[in-house]
Each structure stands twice: as C-alpha cells, then as structure tokens.
Design a protein around this motif. Structure first.
Motif, short mmCIF file in Angstrom:
data_model
loop_
_atom_site.label_atom_id
_atom_site.label_comp_id
_atom_site.label_asym_id
_atom_site.label_seq_id
_atom_site.Cartn_x
_atom_site.Cartn_y
_atom_site.Cartn_z
N PRO A 159 6.19 39.08 12.92
CA PRO A 159 7.51 38.43 12.82
C PRO A 159 8.31 38.58 14.11
O PRO A 159 8.06 39.48 14.91
CB PRO A 159 8.18 39.18 11.65
N VAL A 160 9.27 37.68 14.29
CA VAL A 160 10.13 37.71 15.47
C VAL A 160 10.83 39.06 15.61
O VAL A 160 11.07 39.54 16.72
CB VAL A 160 11.16 36.56 15.41
N SER A 161 11.14 39.70 14.48
CA SER A 161 11.85 40.97 14.51
C SER A 161 11.09 42.04 15.29
O SER A 161 11.70 42.92 15.91
CB SER A 161 12.12 41.47 13.08
N TYR A 162 9.75 41.99 15.30
CA TYR A 162 8.95 42.96 16.07
C TYR A 162 9.26 42.81 17.56
O TYR A 162 9.43 43.80 18.28
CB TYR A 162 7.46 42.75 15.82
N PHE A 163 9.32 41.56 18.03
CA PHE A 163 9.55 41.31 19.45
C PHE A 163 11.01 41.51 19.84
O PHE A 163 11.32 41.60 21.03
CB PHE A 163 9.05 39.91 19.81
N ASP A 164 11.89 41.58 18.83
CA ASP A 164 13.27 41.98 19.12
C ASP A 164 13.33 43.44 19.54
O ASP A 164 14.21 43.86 20.29
CB ASP A 164 14.16 41.79 17.87
N ARG A 165 12.36 44.23 19.04
CA ARG A 165 12.36 45.68 19.30
C ARG A 165 11.47 46.08 20.47
O ARG A 165 11.72 47.08 21.13
CB ARG A 165 11.87 46.44 18.06
N LYS A 166 10.40 45.30 20.73
CA LYS A 166 9.41 45.69 21.74
C LYS A 166 9.42 44.71 22.91
O LYS A 166 9.61 43.50 22.73
CB LYS A 166 8.00 45.68 21.13
N THR B 143 21.99 33.00 13.84
CA THR B 143 21.23 33.73 12.82
C THR B 143 20.90 32.82 11.64
O THR B 143 19.80 32.88 11.08
CB THR B 143 22.03 34.96 12.33
N MET B 144 21.83 31.93 11.27
CA MET B 144 21.56 30.98 10.19
C MET B 144 20.39 30.06 10.58
O MET B 144 19.53 29.75 9.74
CB MET B 144 22.80 30.12 9.89
N PHE B 145 20.35 29.65 11.83
CA PHE B 145 19.22 28.86 12.32
C PHE B 145 17.91 29.64 12.14
O PHE B 145 16.90 29.10 11.71
CB PHE B 145 19.42 28.49 13.80
N GLY B 146 17.95 30.92 12.52
CA GLY B 146 16.76 31.76 12.41
C GLY B 146 16.28 31.90 10.98
O GLY B 146 15.08 31.94 10.71
N LEU B 147 17.22 31.96 10.04
CA LEU B 147 16.86 32.07 8.62
C LEU B 147 16.27 30.77 8.09
O LEU B 147 15.32 30.78 7.30
CB LEU B 147 18.09 32.47 7.80
N ILE B 148 16.86 29.62 8.51
CA ILE B 148 16.32 28.33 8.06
C ILE B 148 14.93 28.10 8.67
O ILE B 148 14.02 27.62 8.00
CB ILE B 148 17.29 27.18 8.44
N GLU B 149 14.76 28.48 9.94
CA GLU B 149 13.47 28.33 10.62
C GLU B 149 12.43 29.33 10.10
O GLU B 149 11.25 29.19 10.36
CB GLU B 149 13.68 28.53 12.13
N ARG B 150 12.89 30.34 9.38
CA ARG B 150 12.06 31.42 8.84
C ARG B 150 11.55 32.36 9.93
O ARG B 150 10.46 32.91 9.85
CB ARG B 150 10.89 30.90 7.99
N PHE B 151 12.35 32.53 10.98
CA PHE B 151 12.07 33.60 11.93
C PHE B 151 12.40 34.94 11.28
O PHE B 151 11.84 35.97 11.63
CB PHE B 151 12.91 33.43 13.21
#
Length: 577
Positions: free
Chosen positions: A109-116, A380-388
C-alpha cells in the motif's frame, strides 16, 4: 523462544532459501562435483609421497607422472563444473528472491512508501539479496568441501602417523578460539553496515531525484555535509570490519607458520632417525594445508552467514508485509453508477485523524469540487476514492457495492487522474501515453488522443515524434506539455471517473487556456472530482463540497455556498472580485 534465540536461529534463513525453489539438480551436481574434486585433492599428497620416496632419475615412473597429471586435469575440470553449478544455484536463488521482493514492493500500500524511502527499499532488493547470493554460491561450497577435506585429510593422516597428526591438530582449537569471538564482532558490524548502506542509498537517491530543488535552493553545501556524514558512517563500519580482517589474517598465518615449523622440526628428527620417510613428511605438510586452509574459509563462511542472517531478517520483514487489499474481488463496470461516501473517517495515524465522519453523494456524469483551506483533507479524500488508503471507518460505494469489494485493477482502470505535477516515467512519449496498458496501442489511436488533448502539435514538432525521450520525471517537457500528455493518457483509458487536482494551477495563461480546453473536452459525460485551489475553475460545478479540518462544513452550488457559507463567501470575495 526469546528474541535473542530467534535472531540467532538459522530457521528463518533456511525457510527463506527453501521458498525460492532451489534448483535441486544443479545443487546436487555442484555438491557431488565438489566432493569428487576434494577426493581428488586428497589423493595428490599420497601420489606426491610415492614420487618423493622413490625419487631418482633412473626410478622415475612414467605411469606415476601420468597419473598425477591426469588427477590434476580431472580436478581442474570437475572444479570448474562444480563452481559453475553452485554459482548457478546462487544466481537462481537471488533472482527468485529479487522477484519475490519486487512483486511484493509494487503491491504494497501507499502507506508503506509514506514511511520508507525508495532508496532503502532498493537497497534491500539489490544489496541484501546479493549478500545471500555470495553466501550460497561462494562460501557455502567452500564450507562443505572444507569439511570433507578436513575429515578426509585427518583420517588419512591418522593411518599414516597418529602421533604427528595429534601434534598437528593442536592448531584447530587454537584457531577456533581466535575466530569465534571475532566472528561475533563481525556479525554486529555487518548488520550495522547493511542498515547504514540502505540509509545512505535512500538519501543519495532522494538528493539526485530532486536535483533541481537542491540547486535552486543553493543546498549543495548542506547536501555535501549530509553526504560526508553518511560516507563517514560507512567508513567507520568499513574500518571496523577491516580491523577484524587485519587481525584474522596475520593470526591465521602465525598459527599456520608455527604448526609448519613444528611439523618440519619434529618430522625432520623422525626422518633423520629413520622412523619416517621424506615422502611421508612432504605428504604431512600438504595435508596440513588441506586442514588449515578450510578453517580460514570457515571464518569467512560464518562471517558471511551472520551478514546473510541480518539481510534475511530485513528481506522477510518486507515479504511478510500485507499487500494492498483488493488483489481479488469483483470485476464491475461502473458506467452510470452513483458514488456514495458514507460516514468515512481516516487518519494516517490513530493520533492524527485527517477525515472525520464525511458523507456525500455524487450522481453519474456530474462535476463535484472539493474546496477549503489548505490541509483540510481534500487530497486525502482523493486518496480514499482512488483506494490508495482504506477508511478507518465508514465506506465508499459505487451504486450499492462497496468499492473495497472490487478488485483494485477493476476499480483503478476506470479512473483517470490528472494532477498538478503530471508524473512522467523516464522513457518516450509513446511509453508515457500507454503506461500501464497491457495491449499494444496503434499509432493512429495515440495521435487521436493526442489531438483530443491538444498535444499533437508540439509532439509533431519534435524530430522523433512519439519516440521523443521525456527525461526523468519529464524534465525535457514544459509544464503545459506534460499536462497535455497526462490528459491524452486519460483519454486513452476512457475513464468513467475523472479526478483532477487543479490541473492548471501552475501553468502560464497561454498553456492554461489550452489545457483547460482539453480538460473540458475530457470531462464531458464523466463523473468528475476536482480539487479547487482557485474558485474560478469550479464556479460551474454541479456540487461544491467545502472541507475544513477534515469535516464537511458546506455542500451546494457556488451560488448557494456564497449565500450560506461565510468562509466560502470570504474565499469568493478574495478571489473573484
């Protein structure tokens, strides 16, 4: 099992290697070849003994010389075959490991690359797997053949002269007493070096990828300091490793020389007394090297094993991560389906909620704009709709179906995304237009979408046309050109839902006019979401959703919000009058 035992355990390493589906035939042939090669090596001292003991010009045995020559040639051929077979096994294992890691990384998920950092992930794929490869293809064969060589040599020597053999074996416990504590220190250093290498790779990659920002900010000296700090850390670990190797080498040579001197001295006395032949003494010395040298190789094996165990931990850490949800699910055509956002909340961490209990509905074919102060949650709403990202609570539905029940490929293939920065891959215009499409797109269709996005004219002006290289992140194109290629890319996919992050916000007035025409054409008949930085671009939206601090504080048309929403009215007065 406690944490220390788990770290010292070989089980995770062995399990990881087995999971790569080791080429068993090549491994078997390589090990058999190594075994035969070692056995041939064990015969050489015995043949040398026979030659020395019977040495005279008259007594030279042609048969013996030919036998020794054949043994040497066969040994070289078999050693070459065994070396290649085991190297093949190592290369296949590391290729499979890298494949497993690449497949996992692109599905995280994108969240992993937010951290690394990307550099750290690249280092894990390239450097850590390389350490495992070196262990399997180089050090492991030496370890196996070394054990065979030692067992064979000691067995033969015990039959030849057990007193001399016991005298010689005094060196073995001395060697291990030196090597074991040094190996433990090397393990700690190796792990630190791997982490520092990954960290350094990440920082260098980040600096190079943002080279224009660095130069525009006059940050060369600052980046030099950062680089020197990282290089200094790597140098510190490298010097620590070198110190241990500097101790191991001379100590091993000292042990070998002392044992050789003792064997020669004691053996010389035995030869003088007539209780031992000269050939036997030569054979003893040759076997001594076949015992001492593998012990040195064992040191390198255990050092590399500690490195590989550390690398394995980091590889397994990545492989054990959960991939994005949605690899399996429904394949669904979302044409003419409404979108419902129901009580959605989300935070990048539990302590920092970004979206709070947001609900709204979007009719098919309508244009919906998100407006509000910076940091309010629009992107963030875009990210949720895109399913990031997945909501921490609530759900998004397409028609009556939660979007999380659809496969990611089915959902995202029906969404077109045009952002401010228009991301590009290093490659040609053709590759950027068709990026992500498995089927080959013919030139006629590419020129058609380029024309629809008003991109055909500037592409025609390039000597290489569609084969023009755009450079890393599209640096060879202007902002307006990149935007039009991004719009053409969206046209090519014919998306049902269009998402635009104020795609003209950073353009000059001439480019903005052309891009806005292309966007208007692209929006026709599609459900469109827009993040608005300038209200002039959304005054005609069917619905404007005003978000403040993660909460919706107003929904309506431009006219309705001007009358009912004080902050929106303030925005409108500042920007539109």
């Amino acid at each position: 099992m406690d944490n220390k035992s788990q770290k010292d355990s070989l089980k995770p390493f062995i399990s990881l290697i087995i999971s790569t589906k080791i080429p068993k035939l090549a491994l078997t042939l390589g090990l058999i070849g190594s075994l035969i090669n070692t056995l041939f090596g064990l015969t050489i001292p015995l043949l040398t003994k026979e030659m020395v003991d019977g040495f005279s010009v008259e007594a030279i045995s042609i048969t013996l010389i030919i036998t020794i020559g054949v043994v040497f040639i066969l040994k070289a051929i078999i050693q070459g075959f065994a070396t290649y077979s085991l190297a093949y096994v190592g290369q296949k294992i590391v290729a499979k490991l890298r494949q497993m890691m690449v497949f996992k990384l692109i599905r995280l998920p994108v969240s992993y690359f937010d951290r690394k950092t990307s550099g750290e992930s690249v280092s894990r794929v390239v450097n850590d797997t390389g350490i495992v490869k070196d262990l399997i293809s180089q050090h492991f064969p030496q370890f196996i053949t070394g054990i065979i060589s030692i067992i064979g040599a000691v067995t033969i020597l015990l039959f030849m002269d057990w007193k001399m053999t016991l005298l010689m074996l005094i060196s073995v416990p001395i060697t291990f007493a030196i090597m074991i504590p040094l190996g433990r220190k090397m393990r700690k250093i190796a792990r630190g070096l791997q982490d520092e290498t990954a960290n350094f790779s990440g920082k260098i990659q980040q600096t190079i990828s943002e080279i224009r920002l660095m130069k525009a900010s006059n940050a060369e000296i600052m980046e030099e300091r950062k680089g020197m700090h990282g290089i200094g850390n790597l140098l510190t670990f490298g010097l620590k490793e070198s110190k241990i190797l500097a101790v191991i080498g001379p100590l091993m040579q000292l042990v070998i020389m002392v044992v050789i001197v003792i064997i020669i001295g004691y053996g010389g006395i035995r030869v003088a007394e007539g209780t031992m032949s000269t050939g036997s003494l030569v054979a003893f010395l040759l076997y001594l090297f076949q015992i001492i040298m593998p012990i040195t190789a064992f040191t390198m094996f255990f050092t590399q094993l500690q490195k590989a165990k550390g690398a394995t931990e980091r590889i397994i850490d990545i492989l054990d991560l959960d991939a994005e949800e949605g690899q399996e699910g429904l394949e669904m055509d979302i044409t003419n389906q409404s979108i419902h956002v129901e009580n959605v909340s989300f935070g990048y961490s539990e302590e920092e909620p970004v979206i709070r209990n947001v609900s709204f509905e979007v009719q098919p074919g309508s244009m919906v704009a998100f407006a509000g102060p910076s940091g309010g949650g629009k992107t963030t709403m875009f990210g949720l709709i895109e399913r990031f990202y997945e909501p921490t609570s609530g759900q998004v539905l397409i028609g009556q179906t939660p979007i999380k029940k659809l496969t990611l490929s089915s959902w995202r293939s029906q969404i077109g995304y045009v952002s401010q920065d228009s991301p590009m891959i290093a490659g040609t215009i053709r590759e950027n237009l068709s990026y992500g499409l498995e089927d080959t797109v013919d030139d006629a269709r590419l020129w058609e979408v380029a024309k629809m996005a008003y991109a055909d004219q500037f592409i025609e002006d390039f000597p290489m046309k569609l084969e023009t290289e755009v450079g890393e992140r599209g640096v060879k194109l202007s902002g307006g050109q990149k935007q039009r290629i991004a719009i053409a890319r969206a046209f090519l996919r014919d998306p049902k839902i269009l998402m635009m992050d104020e795609a003209t916000a950073s353009l000059d007035s001439q480019s903005e006019g052309i891009v806005q025409q292309a966007l208007t054409r692209l929006m026709e008949g599609r459900t469109t979401f827009v993040i608005a930085h300038r209200l002039s671009t959304i005054v005609n939206a069917d619905k404007i959703i005003f978000i403040e601090k993660g909460e919706i504080t107003g929904i309506g048309t431009h006219k309705e919000l001007v009358h009912s929403h004080p902050l929106y009215r303030e925005f409108a007065e500042q920007q539109l009058t």
